[in-house]
Enzyme design. Structure first.
Site: not given
Length: 353
Positions: A267, A190, A274, A270, A26, A4, A92-93, A20
């Site tokens: 890491d 996730h 989070e 998230e 997604l 990602m 991807r983003y 995203l």
């Protein structure tokens, strides 16, 4: 190395979020091209602050590059007949985006490549989305003539499981021996929109298989649960959410918890924000002793696992034991209606032809 990604600097946050929310694999949204930039713009200030709090950006590119370089050094020893090996990162983003990686591969004259997902467990919304984008670039000729094969999932590979287990054991060692066996292990992955789960996506099953393999290695020494984090938007997502599970355990009198990131290998926000800053803080406010198992990052055991996975793939592929794609990758979700997904699977099954 497909993933990602995340913004390496705070100013990249909006572009990351826009990319995203533009991805229907997604986060399926109505009027996606209109709503995605608006949602990204609204969320950018909050997410920028979180990236500032974790040090000014995501470290995922730094760790992926480290893992890739170390993996290739081992591969040169394990599989000298295909050396030298070179890794490329295709996010991807966030930068380096797949299109930029495609350009670099073409400039380097690459003729043989493995699409190696860095998501241990397969989901159409993660690995599938990355493969869709790679397919679009490959079909358009942006990488030149490349022979492809795919490593699409490896969530129960013994080296991966060993690396995760070692980190769980290290976290457990920080609790008093008299109460160590009562510590609850919360494996956090996730979450996914229920619309993705309900079309038959294999992610839930594969994450559960990883958790079970880790618990087997631990000898089922502790009570545990699999929970889900990072829900975005108002639609229904897979639960129970990690934060709610912590509150529930506190209510039930379970005061010692380890959070185990089971679907993240490096890491990023998230884990660093989070889990570390939100959930651990909430747990402490509820009177809990709550810790996190470290991410795999620079773990030599994990890097050896990556090299072993690729080395075995190269050996099996060159000897004709396996096709360019796995049997499981060839099966679309029973509820899949994506034409791109079907075309992508067919393209990779033919080696990118």
């Amino acid at each position: 190395m497909l993933n990602m990604g995340g913004p390496s600097t705070v100013p990249e946050t909006y572009d990351f979020l826009r990319n995203l929310f533009m991805d229907g694999d997604l986060i399926p949204l109505p009027f996606q091209r209109v709503l995605a930039p608006l949602i990204a713009k609204r969320r950018t200030p909050q997410i920028e602050k979180q990236y500032v709090d974790i040090g000014g950006g995501s470290p995922i590119l730094r760790y992926t590059d480290y893992q890739g370089a170390a993996m290739c050094a081992l591969l040169d020893e394990l599989h000298p007949e295909t050396a030298p090996h070179k890794h490329y990162v295709a996010f991807r983003y966030a930068n380096p985006l797949t299109q930029e990686t495609a350009r670099r591969m073409r400039e380097d004259g690459i003729k043989r490549a493995i699409a190696f997902t860095q998501y241990p467990q397969y989901s159409c919304s993660t690995t599938g989305s990355s493969l869709n984008e790679l397919f679009r670039r490959g079909r358009a000729g942006e990488m030149g003539e490349v022979e492809w094969s795919v490593i699409d999932r490896w969530g129960t590979h013994p080296g991966f499981i060993k690396a995760v287990t070692q980190n769980v054991e290290a976290a457990l060692s920080k609790f008093e021996p008299s109460s160590r066996s009562d510590v609850v292990l919360l494996f956090s992955a996730h979450s996914l929109p229920m619309s993705v789960v309900n079309r038959g996506d294999p992610y839930v099953l594969e994450v559960a298989a990883s958790v079970n393999a880790v618990m087997d290695q631990l000898g089922h020494s502790n009570p545990y649960r699999l929970v889900w984090q990072s829900q975005v938007g108002p639609s229904a997502w897979l639960g129970m959410q990690t934060g709610e599970a912590i509150k529930g355990l506190a209510r039930l009198g379970k005061k010692q918890v380890i959070l185990v990131p089971i679907a993240f290998t490096s890491d990023h926000i998230e884990t660093l924000y989070e889990l570390d800053m939100e959930y651990i803080k909430e747990g402490k406010e509820l009177g809990m002793e709550i810790r996190r198992s470290e991410s795999l990052n620079e773990s030599p055991v994990f890097i050896r696992a990556l090299a072993d996975i690729v080395s075995q793939h190269l050996s099996d592929f060159s000897s004709g034991k396996i096709d360019p794609t796995s049997v499981q990758m060839g099966l679309r979700c029973p509820g899949c209606k994506s034409a791109t997904c079907g075309q992508q699977k067919h393209w990779f099954a033919r080696g990118g032809r």
